[in-house]
Design a protein around this motif. Structure first.
Motif, mmCIF file in Angstrom:
data_model
loop_
_atom_site.group_PDB
_atom_site.id
_atom_site.type_symbol
_atom_site.label_atom_id
_atom_site.label_comp_id
_atom_site.label_asym_id
_atom_site.label_seq_id
_atom_site.Cartn_x
_atom_site.Cartn_y
_atom_site.Cartn_z
ATOM 1 N N LEU A 301 0.837 -1.202 0.000
ATOM 2 C CA LEU A 301 0.000 0.000 0.000
ATOM 3 C C LEU A 301 0.873 1.254 0.000
ATOM 4 C CD1 LEU A 301 -2.866 -0.885 2.512
ATOM 5 C CD2 LEU A 301 -2.762 -1.243 0.042
ATOM 6 N N ALA A 302 1.923 1.238 0.829
ATOM 7 C CA ALA A 302 2.784 2.422 0.942
ATOM 8 C C ALA A 302 3.421 2.780 -0.396
ATOM 9 C CB ALA A 302 3.865 2.185 1.991
ATOM 10 N N LEU A 303 3.654 1.768 -1.229
ATOM 11 C CA LEU A 303 4.276 2.028 -2.528
ATOM 12 C C LEU A 303 3.230 2.169 -3.640
ATOM 13 C CD1 LEU A 303 7.377 -0.274 -2.108
ATOM 14 C CD2 LEU A 303 7.374 2.216 -2.255
ATOM 15 N N GLY A 304 1.979 2.284 -3.262
ATOM 16 C CA GLY A 304 0.940 2.573 -4.252
ATOM 17 C C GLY A 304 0.535 1.379 -5.086
ATOM 18 N N THR A 305 0.611 0.181 -4.493
ATOM 19 C CA THR A 305 0.210 -1.008 -5.241
ATOM 20 C C THR A 305 -0.974 -1.674 -4.550
ATOM 21 O OG1 THR A 305 2.435 -1.312 -6.084
ATOM 22 C CG2 THR A 305 1.014 -3.248 -6.111
ATOM 23 N N PRO A 306 -2.133 -1.701 -5.215
ATOM 24 C CA PRO A 306 -3.313 -2.317 -4.610
ATOM 25 C C PRO A 306 -3.080 -3.801 -4.342
ATOM 26 C CG PRO A 306 -3.865 -1.197 -6.679
ATOM 27 C CD PRO A 306 -2.389 -1.210 -6.587
ATOM 28 N N VAL A 307 -3.830 -4.334 -3.389
ATOM 29 C CA VAL A 307 -3.652 -5.720 -2.948
ATOM 30 C C VAL A 307 -4.856 -6.548 -3.379
ATOM 31 C CG1 VAL A 307 -3.646 -7.154 -0.854
ATOM 32 C CG2 VAL A 307 -2.163 -5.127 -0.997
ATOM 33 N N VAL A 308 -4.584 -7.684 -3.981
ATOM 34 C CA VAL A 308 -5.654 -8.639 -4.294
ATOM 35 C C VAL A 308 -5.371 -9.882 -3.460
ATOM 36 C CG1 VAL A 308 -6.714 -10.083 -6.072
ATOM 37 C CG2 VAL A 308 -5.948 -7.749 -6.632
ATOM 38 N N ALA A 309 -6.354 -10.311 -2.670
ATOM 39 C CA ALA A 309 -6.059 -11.362 -1.702
ATOM 40 C C ALA A 309 -7.286 -12.165 -1.325
ATOM 41 C CB ALA A 309 -5.483 -10.736 -0.428
ATOM 42 N N THR A 310 -7.035 -13.363 -0.812
ATOM 43 C CA THR A 310 -8.090 -14.079 -0.122
ATOM 44 C C THR A 310 -8.231 -13.408 1.249
ATOM 45 O OG1 THR A 310 -6.351 -15.696 0.346
ATOM 46 C CG2 THR A 310 -8.017 -16.333 -1.233
ATOM 47 N N SER A 311 -9.473 -13.277 1.707
ATOM 48 C CA SER A 311 -9.707 -12.464 2.918
ATOM 49 C C SER A 311 -9.455 -13.288 4.170
ATOM 50 C CB SER A 311 -11.120 -11.890 2.919
ATOM 51 O OG SER A 311 -12.056 -12.915 2.691
ATOM 52 N N ARG A 312 -8.203 -13.622 4.400
ATOM 53 C CA ARG A 312 -7.850 -14.452 5.548
ATOM 54 C C ARG A 312 -6.996 -13.657 6.517
ATOM 55 N NH1 ARG A 312 -7.358 -20.630 3.870
ATOM 56 N NH2 ARG A 312 -7.463 -20.679 6.125
ATOM 57 N N GLY A 313 -7.046 -14.072 7.789
ATOM 58 C CA GLY A 313 -6.216 -13.441 8.809
ATOM 59 C C GLY A 313 -6.464 -11.951 8.895
ATOM 60 N N CYS A 314 -5.360 -11.184 8.876
ATOM 61 C CA CYS A 314 -5.473 -9.732 9.101
ATOM 62 C C CYS A 314 -5.861 -8.961 7.850
ATOM 63 C CB CYS A 314 -4.130 -9.202 9.620
ATOM 64 S SG CYS A 314 -2.795 -9.386 8.415
#
Ligand code: UDP
Length: 380
Positions: A301-314
């Motif tokens: 996020l800090a480097l301006g890159t969106p995250v695509v993820a399975t919604s696990r953990g944090c």
């Protein structure tokens, strides 16, 4: 503020770490901010640590990371040798107001065993502990020994003995978030990136198959077990297969690594890592474990890159779905989400990181927890 903290980093890697090193990176990020707030820091680590501190104590000259591949009792022996030194230090001086411990299980057990003579102690949980309740017996240090998590979800899954002694959670941070919202927008490339240890929980096999399905280049960056470069793994021979992460890579990931669409480039560090992350169209976290803290998530996020993820953990705590990333409970939806992530605004990711994930925010929160841990001890 007049407070002296013994920061117990453990014997595994120097601080800051030479490359990979989640816990050591957290400490390297936290300590300068604490000192800025007036906290005196005594670092218990290895002699080769170069982090500026007020004082350093160590028993080993260099990090013992390679020994982590040995049988568990030998691993504990090394941690115990380090901890015995720390306890000796604590017995021989009276200027330590609080221990902030980061050594999994052994640190907490040893510092608890000091009994009432020991200083107030905050132990930070760094891992997903749900599967390891036996590592943490009952904590009979009374209110003197407390724990914190690196996310609410990690704490919620922790063994009861730990939850009962919790003083809350502190999200991880990154120096990359400082002024992130003021830096020029990075050039985006075509590639997706998975940044992290190659490990079944991190799901590089899922990512590699996805990349082939949708025809988007994927870069895998991170160590495979003790091997930091593809050439080192190639030269290691059959013995390397004793390591479960090596077996996972060779059996589940490598068949999809064609050196063209999907590449494993080994461990990256410094500017190379930051450029790779900033230039990625999205960071992928196809997780199969409950990610406890997700440093690489906040770095992305800090480097301006969106995250695509399975919604696990944090992940749901760190990512705002539709704003800084896209989350799904269904692995099969990741293909669509990767393509949709192009619509997210990199500047929004950096703005959120600059508000939520700076080292200053993390240090301020730890100082609050230090006060809470010390309260029972200082109460009249
Ligand atoms: N990392 C790195 N180079 C790599 C792979 C990982 O510097 O090739 C860093 C990454 O940037 C992050 C840390 O290692 O700071 C991994 O921490 P995280 O909490 O994401 O995962 P963990 O390995 O602790 O589960």
């Amino acid at each position: 503020m007049s407070l002296t903290v013994l920061m117990n980093a453990g014997p595994w890697l120097s601080v800051p770490p030479p490359g990979y090193g989640g816990i050591e990176n957290v400490i390297a990020t936290l300590v300068p901010e604490l000192r800025r707030l007036g906290v005196r820091v005594v670092l218990a680590s290895v002699e080769s640590s170069s982090l500026p501190v007020d004082e350093k104590v160590s028993v080993f000259a260099d990090g013992q990371f390679a020994a982590l591949q040995r049988p568990y009792n030998q691993v504990c022996g090394i941690a115990q040798a380090h901890l015995a030194w720390v306890v000796r230090e604590l017995h021989s001086r009276d200027d330590i107001d609080l221990v902030h411990d980061h050594v999994e299980a052994v640190g907490l057990a040893t510092l608890t065993a000091m009994g009432p003579s020991g200083p107030p102690t905050l132990h930070t949980l760094h891992w997903d502990l749900a599967k390891h309740p036996a590592l943490y017996g009952s904590l009979d240090g009374g209110d003197r020994v407390r724990v914190n998590g690196v996310s609410a979800s990690q704490l919620a899954r922790a063994p009861l003995a730990l939850r009962e002694h919790s003083v809350g959670h502190v999200h991880l941070s990154t120096p990359l978030a400082v002024d992130a919202d003021r830096r020029p927008r990075p050039e985006k490339g075509e590639h997706l990136l998975i940044l992290g240890r190659i490990n079944p929980g991190k799901g590089q096999d899922v990512g590699a198959r996805l990349a082939h399905r949708i025809g988007v280049p994927l870069v895998l960056a991170g160590p495979v077990g003790p091997y930091h470069r593809p050439a080192d793994l190639a030269a290691a021979g059959d013995e390397a297969r004793q390591n479960p992460d090596v077996r996972f890579y060779l059996d589940e990931v490598a068949p999809h690594v064609d050196g063209d669409l999907v590449r494993w480039i080994g461990t990256v560090a410094g500017q190379e890592r930051d450029d790779l992350l900033a230039g990625a169209r999205a960071s992928l976290f196809p997780l199969r474990w409950e990610e406890p803290g997700g440093t690489a998530v906040v770095e992305s996020l800090a480097l301006g890159t969106p995250v695509v993820a399975t919604s696990r953990g944090c992940l749901p705590e760190l990512i705002e779905h539709g704003r800084t990333g896209l989350l799904t409970a269904d692995e099969a939806e990741l293909d669509d989400l990767v393509l949709a992530a192009d619509l997210l605004d990199p500047d929004e990711c950096r703005r959120v990181a600059a508000q939520r994930f700076t080292p200053a925010v993390m240090a301020q929160r730890y100082v609050e927890l230090y006060q809470r841990v010390r309260e029972p001890a200082t109460a009249p």
